[in-house]
Write an enzyme that holds these catalytic residues in place. Structure first.
Site, PDB file in Angstrom:
ATOM      1  N   GLY A   1       0.897  -1.160   0.000  1.00 29.02           N
ATOM      2  CA  GLY A   1       0.000   0.000   0.000  1.00 29.02           C
ATOM      3  C   GLY A   1       0.927   1.199   0.000  1.00 29.02           C
ATOM      4  O   GLY A   1       1.976   1.157   0.659  1.00 29.02           O
TER       5      GLY A   1
ATOM      6  N   TYR B   1      -5.681  -5.813  -3.046  1.00 30.52           N
ATOM      7  CA  TYR B   1      -5.608  -5.327  -4.425  1.00 30.52           C
ATOM      8  C   TYR B   1      -4.770  -6.272  -5.267  1.00 30.52           C
ATOM      9  O   TYR B   1      -3.919  -6.989  -4.750  1.00 30.52           O
ATOM     10  CB  TYR B   1      -5.101  -3.889  -4.500  1.00 30.52           C
ATOM     11  CG  TYR B   1      -3.602  -3.693  -4.451  1.00 30.52           C
ATOM     12  CD1 TYR B   1      -2.877  -3.891  -3.281  1.00 30.52           C
ATOM     13  CD2 TYR B   1      -2.917  -3.278  -5.582  1.00 30.52           C
ATOM     14  CE1 TYR B   1      -1.514  -3.668  -3.241  1.00 30.52           C
ATOM     15  CE2 TYR B   1      -1.540  -3.046  -5.551  1.00 30.52           C
ATOM     16  CZ  TYR B   1      -0.850  -3.257  -4.374  1.00 30.52           C
ATOM     17  OH  TYR B   1       0.502  -3.041  -4.331  1.00 30.52           O
TER      18      TYR B   1
ATOM     19  N   TRP C   1     -10.221  -4.292  -3.663  1.00 33.75           N
ATOM     20  CA  TRP C   1     -11.342  -4.727  -2.814  1.00 33.75           C
ATOM     21  C   TRP C   1     -11.017  -4.165  -1.425  1.00 33.75           C
ATOM     22  O   TRP C   1     -10.309  -4.804  -0.644  1.00 33.75           O
ATOM     23  CB  TRP C   1     -11.402  -6.252  -2.736  1.00 33.75           C
ATOM     24  CG  TRP C   1     -11.706  -6.932  -4.023  1.00 33.75           C
ATOM     25  CD1 TRP C   1     -12.929  -7.354  -4.465  1.00 33.75           C
ATOM     26  CD2 TRP C   1     -10.761  -7.316  -5.049  1.00 33.75           C
ATOM     27  NE1 TRP C   1     -12.801  -7.962  -5.697  1.00 33.75           N
ATOM     28  CE2 TRP C   1     -11.492  -7.941  -6.081  1.00 33.75           C
ATOM     29  CE3 TRP C   1      -9.367  -7.177  -5.212  1.00 33.75           C
ATOM     30  CZ2 TRP C   1     -10.891  -8.424  -7.244  1.00 33.75           C
ATOM     31  CZ3 TRP C   1      -8.760  -7.655  -6.360  1.00 33.75           C
ATOM     32  CH2 TRP C   1      -9.527  -8.272  -7.363  1.00 33.75           C
TER      33      TRP C   1
ATOM     34  N   ASN D   1      -0.450  11.330  -4.620  1.00 31.62           N
ATOM     35  CA  ASN D   1      -0.774   9.985  -5.122  1.00 31.62           C
ATOM     36  C   ASN D   1      -2.245   9.861  -5.532  1.00 31.62           C
ATOM     37  O   ASN D   1      -2.992   9.043  -4.969  1.00 31.62           O
ATOM     38  CB  ASN D   1      -0.431   8.956  -4.033  1.00 31.62           C
ATOM     39  CG  ASN D   1       0.467   7.866  -4.578  1.00 31.62           C
ATOM     40  OD1 ASN D   1       0.651   7.739  -5.779  1.00 31.62           O
ATOM     41  ND2 ASN D   1       1.020   7.075  -3.678  1.00 31.62           N
ATOM     42  N   TYR D   2      -2.651  10.650  -6.504  1.00 37.03           N
ATOM     43  CA  TYR D   2      -4.079  10.729  -6.884  1.00 37.03           C
ATOM     44  C   TYR D   2      -4.561   9.415  -7.505  1.00 37.03           C
ATOM     45  O   TYR D   2      -4.006   8.939  -8.486  1.00 37.03           O
ATOM     46  CB  TYR D   2      -4.261  11.883  -7.867  1.00 37.03           C
ATOM     47  CG  TYR D   2      -5.672  12.042  -8.375  1.00 37.03           C
ATOM     48  CD1 TYR D   2      -6.745  12.130  -7.497  1.00 37.03           C
ATOM     49  CD2 TYR D   2      -5.933  12.109  -9.751  1.00 37.03           C
ATOM     50  CE1 TYR D   2      -8.043  12.278  -7.974  1.00 37.03           C
ATOM     51  CE2 TYR D   2      -7.221  12.267 -10.223  1.00 37.03           C
ATOM     52  CZ  TYR D   2      -8.274  12.344  -9.331  1.00 37.03           C
ATOM     53  OH  TYR D   2      -9.550  12.488  -9.796  1.00 37.03           O
TER      54      TYR D   2
ATOM     55  N   LYS E   1       8.119  13.904  -9.443  1.00 38.96           N
ATOM     56  CA  LYS E   1       8.573  12.711 -10.167  1.00 38.96           C
ATOM     57  C   LYS E   1       7.834  12.633 -11.499  1.00 38.96           C
ATOM     58  O   LYS E   1       6.713  13.102 -11.616  1.00 38.96           O
ATOM     59  CB  LYS E   1       8.250  11.455  -9.336  1.00 38.96           C
ATOM     60  CG  LYS E   1       8.974  11.380  -8.013  1.00 38.96           C
ATOM     61  CD  LYS E   1       8.269  10.439  -7.039  1.00 38.96           C
ATOM     62  CE  LYS E   1       7.074  11.125  -6.405  1.00 38.96           C
ATOM     63  NZ  LYS E   1       6.186  10.220  -5.663  1.00 38.96           N
TER      64      LYS E   1
ATOM     65  N   GLY F   1       8.105   9.464 -13.801  1.00 36.74           N
ATOM     66  CA  GLY F   1       8.431   8.164 -14.391  1.00 36.74           C
ATOM     67  C   GLY F   1       9.883   8.103 -14.817  1.00 36.74           C
ATOM     68  O   GLY F   1      10.791   8.386 -14.025  1.00 36.74           O
TER      69      GLY F   1
ATOM     70  N   ASP G   1      11.280  10.038 -16.949  1.00 38.10           N
ATOM     71  CA  ASP G   1      11.803  11.381 -17.245  1.00 38.10           C
ATOM     72  C   ASP G   1      12.439  11.962 -15.973  1.00 38.10           C
ATOM     73  O   ASP G   1      12.165  11.489 -14.868  1.00 38.10           O
ATOM     74  CB  ASP G   1      10.678  12.299 -17.741  1.00 38.10           C
ATOM     75  CG  ASP G   1      10.293  11.954 -19.170  1.00 38.10           C
ATOM     76  OD1 ASP G   1      11.162  11.452 -19.912  1.00 38.10           O
ATOM     77  OD2 ASP G   1       9.122  12.142 -19.533  1.00 38.10           O
TER      78      ASP G   1
ATOM     79  N   ASP H   1       6.704   5.167  -4.804  1.00 38.39           N
ATOM     80  CA  ASP H   1       6.780   5.005  -3.340  1.00 38.39           C
ATOM     81  C   ASP H   1       8.212   4.734  -2.885  1.00 38.39           C
ATOM     82  O   ASP H   1       8.653   5.226  -1.844  1.00 38.39           O
ATOM     83  CB  ASP H   1       5.887   3.851  -2.880  1.00 38.39           C
ATOM     84  CG  ASP H   1       4.444   4.049  -3.304  1.00 38.39           C
ATOM     85  OD1 ASP H   1       4.023   5.216  -3.443  1.00 38.39           O
ATOM     86  OD2 ASP H   1       3.744   3.047  -3.500  1.00 38.39           O
TER      87      ASP H   1
HETATM   88  O1  LIG Z   1      -3.113   2.214  -5.182  1.00 40.64           O
HETATM   89  C1  LIG Z   1      -3.034   1.989  -3.957  1.00 40.64           C
HETATM   90  O2  LIG Z   1      -3.873   2.346  -3.117  1.00 40.64           O
HETATM   91  C2  LIG Z   1      -1.861   1.294  -3.435  1.00 40.64           C
HETATM   92  O3  LIG Z   1      -1.434   1.621  -2.380  1.00 40.64           O
HETATM   93  C3  LIG Z   1      -1.279   0.204  -4.272  1.00 40.64           C
HETATM   94  C4  LIG Z   1       0.171   0.320  -4.660  1.00 40.64           C
HETATM   95  O4  LIG Z   1       1.003  -0.395  -3.773  1.00 40.64           O
HETATM   96  C5  LIG Z   1       0.677   1.718  -4.792  1.00 40.64           C
HETATM   97  O5  LIG Z   1      -0.298   2.533  -5.338  1.00 40.64           O
HETATM   98  C6  LIG Z   1       1.887   1.741  -5.680  1.00 40.64           C
HETATM   99  O6  LIG Z   1       2.257   3.073  -5.931  1.00 40.64           O
HETATM  100  P1  LIG Z   1       3.310   3.544  -7.011  1.00 40.64           P
HETATM  101  O7  LIG Z   1       4.616   3.743  -6.307  1.00 40.64           O
HETATM  102  O8  LIG Z   1       2.754   4.822  -7.511  1.00 40.64           O
HETATM  103  O9  LIG Z   1       3.370   2.472  -8.066  1.00 40.64           O
END
Ligand SMILES: O=C(O)C(=O)C[C@H](O)[C@H](O)COP(=O)(O)O
Length: 323
Positions: free
Chosen positions: A28, A87, A101, A164-165, A224, A226, A228, A256
């Site tokens: 998460g 998830y 879920w 983290n939208y 951030k 990606g 780039d 993350d």
């Molecule tokens: O979407 C959610 O609620 C989560 O927590 C699941 C994922 O573990 C992260 O979203 C991964 O995040 P990224 O580092 O952006 O790939």
């Protein structure tokens, strides 16, 4: 209490599918960041995941997993009858998308006991949370969370925030914009991702994202983007930090892990641009593994190449050292 506290929801994660056989883990966004702070900090540095937990066998397994990896849970409540969310990661090449879920997960109650929450955040070097933390809470609980974070900040903790939208988790886009704006007013360090900010606010470029966030008074911003370069903006500098090429198989956790490595490096006294370079290196390693969590040893090796983990610099968690 000291150390690093991260607030949010850790789910059961299904990743690395081979046909119908899935690999089960725990992840998460805010937990993932904490995982990398744990991996990259001295073993005795306190690292706690602040949430609410259930009491079913999966919740117990989750807490055992935390404990086995040196991650505490501070005063997080255990809610009788509750259970974790879940998830699954679907891959298109290495690009991930998620099915959730989680609508009745225990973590939705993480602010239901404001006193316990305040105690969990007390005297931290850094308190970290995200837009996902906010999206899963009822309105009153969001306000309780903001209050606890404001108190922690006025008592000297640095607040780090990643918007983290995730559109699906919010009741509507206007609420997401308003609540994320409120969070920015409390943040010392913001770690947004450009494509998310473009979706949510219509920003035309990473520079536009950084300037919009700076207008809330945030003093340290890393946008951030990606593969780039990331854009670092502080009152003293504006600098592009190139990403590192990776043999990505699953991009889950890239952002993350960047955040975790960045914050661990800042806690160890590295300057923002150096911290962002290390963060890119760690993120590039993480995407070479399925799921959000790469083994801690791999993250350490990427953070500090060629250095045995025992020789890593210790954390000097004296407060106010960052920045
Ligand atoms: O979407 C959610 O609620 C989560 O927590 C699941 C994922 O573990 C992260 O979203 C991964 O995040 P990224 O580092 O952006 O790939």
């Amino acid at each position: 209490m000291g150390g690093f506290a991260s607030i949010g929801e850790c789910m059961i994660e299904l990743s690395g599918a081979s046909g119908d056989i899935w690999r089960m883990g725990f992840a998460g966004d805010t937990f993932n960041t904490l995982w990398y702070v744990r991996a990259l900090s001295a073993a005795n540095y306190p690292v706690d995941y602040v949430s609410a937990f259930g009491d079913d066998p999966f919740s117990e397994k989750q807490r055992d997993f935390f404990e086995a990896n040196g991650i505490g849970t501070a005063k997080s409540p255990i809610i009788p009858g509750a259970r974790p969310g879940l998830y699954a990661i679907t891959l298109d090449g290495a690009e991930r998308s998620f099915t959730y879920w989680r609508s009745d997960a225990a973590a939705r109650k993480l602010a239901s006991d404001p006193q316990a929450l305040a105690a969990s955040l007390k005297d931290r070097d850094i308190v970290y949370f995200s837009g996902i933390t906010l999206a899963i809470l009822a309105r009153a609980d969001r306000n309780a969370l903001f209050e606890s974070i404001a108190t922690a900040r006025s008592n000297g903790s640095r607040i780090a925030f990643d918007p983290n939208y995730r559109a699906r988790l919010w009741e509507n886009i206007e609420t997401a914009r308003a609540v994320i704006g409120e969070a920015m007013r409390l943040a010392d360090i913001a770690l947004p991702t450009f494509p998310d900010e473009k979706d949510l606010f219509g920003d035309a470029s990473p520079e536009a994202t950084a300037r919009r966030i700076a207008a809330f008074g945030v003093k340290e911003i890393v946008v951030k983007d990606g593969t780039d370069p990331a854009l670092l903006l502080t009152p003293e500098q504006e600098e592009w930090v190139p990403a590192i090429t990776a043999n990505a198989i699953d991009t889950t956790g890239a952002g993350d892990s960047f955040n975790g490595a960045y914050l661990a490096a800042r806690l160890q006294g590295l300057a923002p641009a150096d911290a962002a370079k290390r963060a890119h290196t760690v993120a590039a390693r993480v995407v070479e593994f399925y799921g959000a969590l790469a083994p801690m040893e791999e993250a350490k090796e990427a953070f500090e190449p060629g250095t045995p983990p025992s020789a890593l610099p210790g954390i000097s968690p004296s407060r106010g050292e960052i920045g």
